[in-house]
Scaffold this motif. Structure first.
Motif, PDB file in Angstrom:
ATOM      1  N   LEU A 394     -14.442 -38.426   3.989  1.00 41.88           N
ATOM      2  CA  LEU A 394     -14.187 -39.854   4.241  1.00 41.88           C
ATOM      3  C   LEU A 394     -14.174 -40.651   2.946  1.00 41.88           C
ATOM      4  N   GLN A 395     -14.986 -40.214   1.989  1.00 45.98           N
ATOM      5  CA  GLN A 395     -15.074 -40.964   0.742  1.00 45.98           C
ATOM      6  C   GLN A 395     -13.721 -41.046   0.045  1.00 45.98           C
ATOM      7  N   ARG A 396     -12.922 -39.954   0.124  1.00 41.13           N
ATOM      8  CA  ARG A 396     -11.599 -39.978  -0.510  1.00 41.13           C
ATOM      9  C   ARG A 396     -10.620 -40.818   0.303  1.00 41.13           C
ATOM     10  N   ARG A 397     -10.843 -40.938   1.603  1.00 36.59           N
ATOM     11  CA  ARG A 397      -9.894 -41.678   2.433  1.00 36.59           C
ATOM     12  C   ARG A 397     -10.167 -43.166   2.395  1.00 36.59           C
ATOM     13  N   ILE A 460     -21.485 -34.710   4.260  1.00 40.28           N
ATOM     14  CA  ILE A 460     -20.171 -34.422   4.855  1.00 40.28           C
ATOM     15  C   ILE A 460     -19.142 -35.440   4.382  1.00 40.28           C
ATOM     16  N   MET A 461     -19.556 -36.709   4.335  1.00 44.48           N
ATOM     17  CA  MET A 461     -18.591 -37.750   3.963  1.00 44.48           C
ATOM     18  C   MET A 461     -18.175 -37.638   2.505  1.00 44.48           C
ATOM     19  N   TYR A 462     -19.108 -37.222   1.638  1.00 50.35           N
ATOM     20  CA  TYR A 462     -18.821 -37.263   0.204  1.00 50.35           C
ATOM     21  C   TYR A 462     -18.376 -35.915  -0.367  1.00 50.35           C
ATOM     22  N   VAL A 463     -18.937 -34.820   0.136  1.00 49.80           N
ATOM     23  CA  VAL A 463     -18.708 -33.526  -0.519  1.00 49.80           C
ATOM     24  C   VAL A 463     -17.687 -32.680   0.223  1.00 49.80           C
TER      25      VAL A 463
END
Lengths: 517, 103
Positions: A394-397, A460-463
């Motif tokens: 999610l962090q990339r999106r 999960i969101m970042y890695v």
């Protein structure tokens, strides 16, 4: 109570009057606005802005911080604690309306916003009621519209099912609560909470210990359901998962905050507080030589341990994000129950911290939960999936969305600089002040277990690698505002918690003094 | 003048009604019957409230009963609507058939 004066009584119900007018206005808008594309959106903005403005009224017509007076024939109390609960419930209503705007199931229909306003109205009355009739009516004003909201997406099987389950369990709990109330009335001849305390302490009730305990037990069952404490939590995961997400967000904060406020008031006002020093008088209800407070403190201690442990352990194996938050909210109710058990403290400071820590916890929990749910709504609207694994990358999106949700999750986990850290710290402090060191230890252990499942979501969101990381998520402006404001509030409360906590402590002292202990 | 029927009798009756209602909620499988049992529990509380109000010779309990009846009426409206909504989906109102949400 003295002479009735309508002008001095009005401030006690100022937000409620405002909400009633707002509900009428929104109903008319919904009926008469011409049918066009942005109709529901406009209604939503009117509702949200009005509720946010109404959240100022408890400060404009603030009660004197060191008083807790009864108004409207002993029906409501006007004090700083009620003021803080009013503010958080009003803001929860405003934010819920804002995050519902782009939810495909609910936001496009004007009546949704109307029902949210009515629940908010009920919550505001609930948090300051001081009479059995008022408590029952306010509790149902919160619950009945929430049954409707849970089943709001009629075309969706899950939503209707969660609505029916919520309704059947909820009305069952209300009936049990009401039967407890009827016995309290029967034993004392009064529906006013402090008059009930006086009645229970008088000669008439002696010999009726079992009846009093049975009535108290029924009331605890009823409230335990509303705050989703174990063992009355069965409805929570199903309703949280099945209800439309904005409704889940609202159930988890408004109904819970209002119920905790009134549960606290009920226990304090109807069953008294211990004396705070050698020369002070105890207001505790004692029947046949038995102190009733010992009974409910022990019971709530057990419920607190059960809720924390069951909630956290079951949360570990959840895959659906909303279901995970349901178990997390059960665990959070367990932590907050610790504050209620801490009301057995024998010092003024201990009792004040117990009440203030519950208020502060609910205050920060409102914003914390809403920021996470806002993120979930945004994500589910874009992708249609709500499993935790789907949040991978999610962090990339959407880096800002991931950051806001991280702040929320850190706050739930109790990690500084998020507000949850002080929330938990104050509760543990209250438990220690009340000689409940064992309970506080169990709370700390549980907080460590909970770290695992909160931090894994952040990982999960970042890695983790997601499947469609190259597709950025669009962020509508209303969500950007909500996520921004709530995250900032969480950080501010986590860095400087004192203004809110001090106000809550003043309010707590006022309640304690009004009780005469 | 003491009341012709002692308050205890009413309270006993209300307890019996409450127990019947609670058993109905726990044992019945049909959503409408469960809902009826809840209403029975509310009305048992009403009976107790009215009897206690007569005992204390005060109006509070009677007024409480009116509020409870109003709330119960609102609950009926919502409850039946929800049951109809479920029936449209599943052609059944057996609460054992509600298992979309589990885990």
């Amino acid at each position: 109570m003295g002479e009735f004066n309508v002008w001095t009584s009005l401030p006690a119900v100022a937000p409620e009057i405002g909400l009633t007018i707002l509900a009428a206005v929104v109903l008319l808008l919904d009926a008469y606005l011409p049918k066009e594309k942005n109709r529901a959106r406009n209604i939503a903005f009117v509702s949200a802005v009005s509720m946010a403005v109404l959240a100022l009224t408890p400060f404009i017509w603030a009660p004197a911080p060191n008083t807790s007076e009864l108004f409207w024939g002993g029906m409501v109390r006007h004090d700083a604690l009620g003021q803080l609960f009013d503010v958080m419930i009003l803001l929860a209503g405003a934010i819920t309306v804002m995050i519902a705007v782009d939810d495909s199931g609910v936001g496009r229909r004007g009546e949704f916003h109307l029902i949210v306003i009515i629940v908010t109205l009920g919550g505001c009355i609930l948090s300051s009621s001081a009479d059995l009739v008022m408590i029952f009516v306010a509790l149902e004003t919160v619950s009945i519209p929430l049954y409707v909201l849970a089943a709001f997406r009629r075309e969706d099987n899950k939503s209707s099912e969660s609505g029916l389950k919520y309704f059947l369990f909820g009305s069952f709990a209300s009936a049990i609560l009401l039967y407890g109330f009827s016995f309290l009335y029967g034993l004392t001849g009064s529906t006013q909470l402090t008059a009930i305390a006086a009645g229970l302490n008088s000669e008439i009730v002696s010999g009726n210990l079992v009846a009093v305990l049975a009535a108290l037990l029924m009331v605890i069952v009823g409230f335990g359901f509303k705050i989703s404490a174990v063992p009355f939590h069965f409805w929570t995961p199903d309703v949280y998962e099945g209800a439309p997400t904005p409704v889940t967000a609202f159930v988890s904060v408004a109904s819970k905050a209002g119920s905790f406020a009134v549960f606290m008031r009920f226990l304090i006002e109807a069953f008294g507080l211990p004396a705070v020093s050698a020369d002070a008088t105890s207001t505790l209800v004692v029947i046949d030589g038995q102190t009733i407070q010992t009974f409910w403190v022990n019971l709530l201690t057990v419920f607190s341990i059960l809720s924390m442990t069951v909630g956290n352990v079951l949360a570990l194996r959840q895959k659906n994000f909303k279901r995970l938050l349901a178990y997390s909210s059960i665990a959070q109710a367990g932590y907050t129950l610790m504050g209620l058990a801490a009301l057995q403290a024998q010092s003024a400071i201990g009792q004040d911290i117990a009440m203030a820590s519950i208020t502060f916890y609910m205050f920060m929990y409102t914003f914390t939960n809403l920021v996470i749910f806002a993120g979930i709504i945004l994500f589910v609207e874009a992708t249609g999936r709500e499993n935790i694994a789907d949040f991978a990358g999610l962090q990339r999106r959407s880096p800002w969305l991931a950051l806001a949700m991280t702040i929320g999750l850190l706050s739930l986990a109790g990690i500084p600089p998020a507000a949850g850290f002080f929330g938990k710290l104050f509760l543990f402090q209250a438990a220690v002040e009340a000689n409940l060191v064992g309970l506080a230890m169990i709370g700390v252990l549980n907080a460590i277990v909970a770290l695992y499942y909160y931090l894994i979501i952040i990982k999960i969101m970042y890695v983790d690698q997601g499947i469609d990381e190259d597709k950025p998520l669009a962020m509508p402006r209303s969500y950007a505002w909500v996520l921004g404001i709530t995250s900032v509030v969480i950080i501010i409360l986590g860095v400087i918690p004192t203004p809110i906590f001090d106000l809550a402590q003043q309010g707590a002292a006022a309640v304690r003094l009004a009780m005469g202990s | 003048m003491p009341p012709a029927v002692p308050t205890e009798f009413f309270v006993m009756l209300s307890m019996i009604l409450f127990a019947l209602g609670a058993m109905g909620v726990l044992l019945r499988k049909n959503a409408i019957l469960v809902f009826m049992s809840v209403e029975l529990m509310l009305n048992s509380a009403n009976l107790a409230l009215a009897a206690f109000a007569r005992q204390w010779n005060e109006m509070d309990g009677h007024i409480f009963v009116f509020f409870v009846m109003t709330v119960a009426a609102a609950e009926v409206a919502i409850g039946l609507a929800l049951i109809v909504a479920i029936f449209r989906h599943k052609q059944s109102i057996n609460i054992d058939d509600l298992h979309q949400l589990e885990g």
